[in-house]
Motif scaffolding. Sequence first.
Motif, PDB file in Angstrom:
ATOM      1  N   LEU A   1       0.823  -1.209   0.000  1.00 56.03           N
ATOM      2  CA  LEU A   1       0.000   0.000   0.000  1.00 56.03           C
ATOM      3  C   LEU A   1       0.860   1.263   0.000  1.00 56.03           C
ATOM      4  CD1 LEU A   1      -2.741  -1.056   2.589  1.00 56.03           C
ATOM      5  CD2 LEU A   1      -3.054  -0.768   0.117  1.00 56.03           C
ATOM      6  N   LEU A   2       2.055   1.185   0.587  1.00 54.36           N
ATOM      7  CA  LEU A   2       2.935   2.366   0.644  1.00 54.36           C
ATOM      8  C   LEU A   2       3.427   2.778  -0.745  1.00 54.36           C
ATOM      9  CD1 LEU A   2       4.980   1.773   3.924  1.00 54.36           C
ATOM     10  CD2 LEU A   2       3.257   3.510   3.489  1.00 54.36           C
ATOM     11  N   PRO A   3       4.027   1.857  -1.533  1.00 54.25           N
ATOM     12  CA  PRO A   3       4.399   2.276  -2.896  1.00 54.25           C
ATOM     13  C   PRO A   3       3.192   2.634  -3.758  1.00 54.25           C
ATOM     14  CG  PRO A   3       4.740  -0.091  -2.595  1.00 54.25           C
ATOM     15  CD  PRO A   3       4.498   0.497  -1.241  1.00 54.25           C
ATOM     16  N   LEU A   4       2.025   2.038  -3.478  1.00 49.49           N
ATOM     17  CA  LEU A   4       0.797   2.427  -4.180  1.00 49.49           C
ATOM     18  C   LEU A   4       0.482   3.890  -3.899  1.00 49.49           C
ATOM     19  CD1 LEU A   4      -1.874   1.952  -5.716  1.00 49.49           C
ATOM     20  CD2 LEU A   4      -2.840   1.086  -3.567  1.00 49.49           C
ATOM     21  N   LEU A   5       0.610   4.293  -2.632  1.00 50.40           N
ATOM     22  CA  LEU A   5       0.364   5.683  -2.246  1.00 50.40           C
ATOM     23  C   LEU A   5       1.344   6.626  -2.945  1.00 50.40           C
ATOM     24  CD1 LEU A   5      -1.131   7.736  -0.470  1.00 50.40           C
ATOM     25  CD2 LEU A   5       0.512   7.229   1.353  1.00 50.40           C
ATOM     26  N   VAL A   6       2.605   6.208  -3.028  1.00 51.74           N
ATOM     27  CA  VAL A   6       3.614   7.025  -3.713  1.00 51.74           C
ATOM     28  C   VAL A   6       3.243   7.198  -5.181  1.00 51.74           C
ATOM     29  CG1 VAL A   6       6.042   7.118  -4.443  1.00 51.74           C
ATOM     30  CG2 VAL A   6       5.472   6.368  -2.135  1.00 51.74           C
ATOM     31  N   SER A   7       2.805   6.106  -5.814  1.00 52.11           N
ATOM     32  CA  SER A   7       2.405   6.167  -7.224  1.00 52.11           C
ATOM     33  C   SER A   7       1.223   7.107  -7.427  1.00 52.11           C
ATOM     34  CB  SER A   7       2.037   4.765  -7.728  1.00 52.11           C
ATOM     35  OG  SER A   7       3.127   3.892  -7.641  1.00 52.11           O
ATOM     36  N   ILE A   8       0.277   7.086  -6.490  1.00 54.16           N
ATOM     37  CA  ILE A   8      -0.897   7.962  -6.580  1.00 54.16           C
ATOM     38  C   ILE A   8      -0.475   9.425  -6.424  1.00 54.16           C
ATOM     39  CG2 ILE A   8      -3.049   8.620  -5.438  1.00 54.16           C
ATOM     40  CD1 ILE A   8      -3.434   5.632  -4.764  1.00 54.16           C
TER      41      ILE A   8
ATOM     42  N   CYS B   1       1.709   3.133 -12.848  1.00 54.90           N
ATOM     43  CA  CYS B   1       2.090   1.889 -12.166  1.00 54.90           C
ATOM     44  C   CYS B   1       1.248   1.638 -10.923  1.00 54.90           C
ATOM     45  CB  CYS B   1       3.578   1.894 -11.808  1.00 54.90           C
ATOM     46  SG  CYS B   1       4.043   3.108 -10.564  1.00 54.90           S
ATOM     47  N   ALA B   2       0.407   2.615 -10.544  1.00 52.69           N
ATOM     48  CA  ALA B   2      -0.507   2.414  -9.411  1.00 52.69           C
ATOM     49  C   ALA B   2      -1.410   1.212  -9.671  1.00 52.69           C
ATOM     50  CB  ALA B   2      -1.334   3.665  -9.174  1.00 52.69           C
ATOM     51  N   TRP B   3      -1.802   1.010 -10.938  1.00 50.95           N
ATOM     52  CA  TRP B   3      -2.635  -0.141 -11.268  1.00 50.95           C
ATOM     53  C   TRP B   3      -1.890  -1.445 -11.046  1.00 50.95           C
ATOM     54  CZ3 TRP B   3      -7.611   0.391 -11.642  1.00 50.95           C
ATOM     55  CH2 TRP B   3      -8.147   1.619 -12.030  1.00 50.95           C
ATOM     56  N   ALA B   4      -0.594  -1.441 -11.319  1.00 49.83           N
ATOM     57  CA  ALA B   4       0.220  -2.642 -11.105  1.00 49.83           C
ATOM     58  C   ALA B   4       0.252  -3.015  -9.628  1.00 49.83           C
ATOM     59  CB  ALA B   4       1.640  -2.415 -11.625  1.00 49.83           C
ATOM     60  N   PHE B   5       0.338  -2.004  -8.781  1.00 51.16           N
ATOM     61  CA  PHE B   5       0.340  -2.276  -7.340  1.00 51.16           C
ATOM     62  C   PHE B   5      -1.039  -2.747  -6.863  1.00 51.16           C
ATOM     63  CE2 PHE B   5       4.088   0.609  -7.394  1.00 51.16           C
ATOM     64  CZ  PHE B   5       4.989  -0.257  -6.804  1.00 51.16           C
ATOM     65  N   LEU B   6      -2.097  -2.154  -7.392  1.00 52.99           N
ATOM     66  CA  LEU B   6      -3.441  -2.575  -7.018  1.00 52.99           C
ATOM     67  C   LEU B   6      -3.698  -4.036  -7.387  1.00 52.99           C
ATOM     68  CD1 LEU B   6      -5.762   0.455  -7.899  1.00 52.99           C
ATOM     69  CD2 LEU B   6      -5.544  -0.667  -5.667  1.00 52.99           C
TER      70      LEU B   6
ATOM     71  N   PRO C   1       4.681  -6.289  -9.452  1.00 50.93           N
ATOM     72  CA  PRO C   1       4.477  -4.905  -9.906  1.00 50.93           C
ATOM     73  C   PRO C   1       5.408  -4.512 -11.053  1.00 50.93           C
ATOM     74  CG  PRO C   1       4.529  -4.994  -7.513  1.00 50.93           C
ATOM     75  CD  PRO C   1       4.927  -6.347  -8.001  1.00 50.93           C
ATOM     76  N   PHE C   2       6.638  -5.004 -11.042  1.00 47.35           N
ATOM     77  CA  PHE C   2       7.572  -4.694 -12.124  1.00 47.35           C
ATOM     78  C   PHE C   2       7.089  -5.285 -13.443  1.00 47.35           C
ATOM     79  CE2 PHE C   2      10.316  -4.820  -8.286  1.00 47.35           C
ATOM     80  CZ  PHE C   2      10.810  -3.527  -8.332  1.00 47.35           C
ATOM     81  N   VAL C   3       6.583  -6.518 -13.388  1.00 47.07           N
ATOM     82  CA  VAL C   3       6.139  -7.211 -14.605  1.00 47.07           C
ATOM     83  C   VAL C   3       4.836  -6.622 -15.119  1.00 47.07           C
ATOM     84  CG1 VAL C   3       5.492  -9.434 -15.595  1.00 47.07           C
ATOM     85  CG2 VAL C   3       7.282  -9.330 -13.865  1.00 47.07           C
ATOM     86  N   ILE C   4       3.869  -6.435 -14.224  1.00 50.07           N
ATOM     87  CA  ILE C   4       2.551  -5.932 -14.629  1.00 50.07           C
ATOM     88  C   ILE C   4       2.647  -4.522 -15.204  1.00 50.07           C
ATOM     89  CG2 ILE C   4       0.241  -5.310 -13.786  1.00 50.07           C
ATOM     90  CD1 ILE C   4       0.566  -7.570 -11.703  1.00 50.07           C
ATOM     91  N   SER C   5       3.522  -3.693 -14.617  1.00 48.76           N
ATOM     92  CA  SER C   5       3.708  -2.318 -15.112  1.00 48.76           C
ATOM     93  C   SER C   5       4.507  -2.272 -16.403  1.00 48.76           C
ATOM     94  CB  SER C   5       4.419  -1.483 -14.051  1.00 48.76           C
ATOM     95  OG  SER C   5       5.758  -1.939 -13.873  1.00 48.76           O
ATOM     96  N   ARG C   6       5.149  -3.398 -16.767  1.00 48.53           N
ATOM     97  CA  ARG C   6       5.991  -3.522 -17.950  1.00 48.53           C
ATOM     98  C   ARG C   6       7.282  -2.713 -17.846  1.00 48.53           C
ATOM     99  NH1 ARG C   6       4.922  -7.909 -19.889  1.00 48.53           N
ATOM    100  NH2 ARG C   6       5.854  -7.353 -21.918  1.00 48.53           N
ATOM    101  N   GLU C   7       7.621  -2.215 -16.657  1.00 53.30           N
ATOM    102  CA  GLU C   7       8.897  -1.506 -16.494  1.00 53.30           C
ATOM    103  C   GLU C   7      10.057  -2.490 -16.428  1.00 53.30           C
ATOM    104  OE1 GLU C   7       9.194   1.893 -13.995  1.00 53.30           O
ATOM    105  OE2 GLU C   7       7.053   2.348 -14.113  1.00 53.30           O
ATOM    106  N   ILE C   8       9.788  -3.722 -15.953  1.00 51.25           N
ATOM    107  CA  ILE C   8      10.711  -4.851 -16.099  1.00 51.25           C
ATOM    108  C   ILE C   8       9.843  -5.994 -16.627  1.00 51.25           C
ATOM    109  CG2 ILE C   8      12.407  -6.372 -15.008  1.00 51.25           C
ATOM    110  CD1 ILE C   8      12.813  -4.358 -12.832  1.00 51.25           C
TER     111      ILE C   8
END
Length: 481
Positions: free
Chosen positions: A22-29, A35-40, A87-94
């Motif tokens: 939830l913390l990196p999700l908050l940062v993304s928001i 990438c917030a969707w990747a964390f969700l 999160p890295f895979v879903i966001s496609r950043e890695i």
Amino acid sequence: MNHRMIYFTTGSVLITEAALLLLPLLVSIIYRETCAWAFLITIGITLAVGGLICLTMRPKDRTLFSKEGLVIVALAWIAVSFFGALPFVISREIPVFIDAFFETVSGFTTTGATILDNVEIMSHGLLFWRSFTHWIGGMGVLVFVMAVTVRVPERSIHILRAEMPGPIVDKLVPRARTTAMILYIIYIAMTALEVIFLLAGGMPFFDSLVHSFGTAGTGGFGIRNGSITSYSPYLQWVIAVFMFLFGINFNLYYLMLLRKFSSALRSTELWVYIGIMLGATGLICYNIFSLCSGFAEALRLSFFQASSIMTTTGYTTANISLWPTLSKAVLLTLMLIGGCAGSTAGGFKVSRVVILFKSLVGRLRRVLHPRTVTVVKMEGKRIDDDTLSGVHSYLALCTLSTVLVFLLLCLEKDSVFTIETNLSAAITCFNNIGPLFSPTLSSFSAYSGFSKFVLSVAMLLGRLEIYPLLLTCLPSTWLKK
């Protein structure tokens, strides 16, 4: 073997990881990043899997023994690394999973090795998650769960001993959960203190947070391609000092909080650690003096690098490949030694080095005087034969593991993978140090998927000190006897 308790605890760890995401999700928001969707999505998957395991595997007997503690630690670390990579895979950043898994294992094991050639293009949310994995893994994933969970398994000291690095791990107080809480209170306080010092030096708040996470966990993930090089000398000194402090046994900080300063300062391991650090700093400072603009710069660069390598953090402020051979040899020695037992640092540990040295001296005395009875002591206490045997066995296993990883890496056929590069990769990953000391490669991105998997296993073996993973892979461990 209490199978239900093993799976239930692993499920609880996944639920905790979902909460931490939830913390990196908050940062993304906050930074309005996609990438917030990747964390969700990752939170949903991790929560569902962890919850399902806990619901279907609720144990009647919550008692743990040494064997269960080792297996729980191994499975929990593999699980958090697997789901933490999503999160890295879903966001496609890695986009490639093995790359994301390597990066996440490197984060949780506080290694700091990376497959990213340009870290500055990453989103704030994922940069935060990378460094936050250092902070979580520094003190231990399960130690964190024990600190925040009301109900913990009976005899959970076995989990603490399996996850905390060092030859001897004891409770600070009678209850293991209270010990975990004390450790994390000290850990959080020191992290917050570093953030304050970095902010005072003009470092932005986001930068201060991620670098404090990397320093506290002695991991080394940064947010700039030049690591710490572009920051001011003041900020470099702050990070260097805190790397040194996080390499000290946290039990000593607890003694200081109780005002038992004399007991803390009688620690043999502490004084050996300080002595090695000062000696290495002085030797490197003398050796690189001609390459620097003055004594102040030479002292800063030498102390920073000695502190970074010995604590296995891996931050850099200079191009070490341009340093004289003697300085690089000193850093290689520090790399193998590591920090103190009970700290967040990796490596072989200073306490084991001291025990091995005293054991060697005792053997030499027995050779010269066969009738002499020698007793090996550490911190004023006699080291029993089981602990001595364990230290010698661990040294042998470390050597064999590093050699095996090195040989597997040598299967790479490209000419850029020289013997020096592969040996550096094996040592830096197994000892959880991070940087690849190679004249041909700047990151681990060029390695094949197979080699990245081998190096990921090496990082887990080094962080968990071999036995949990080794015993988990043995079929006899899972018997009900």
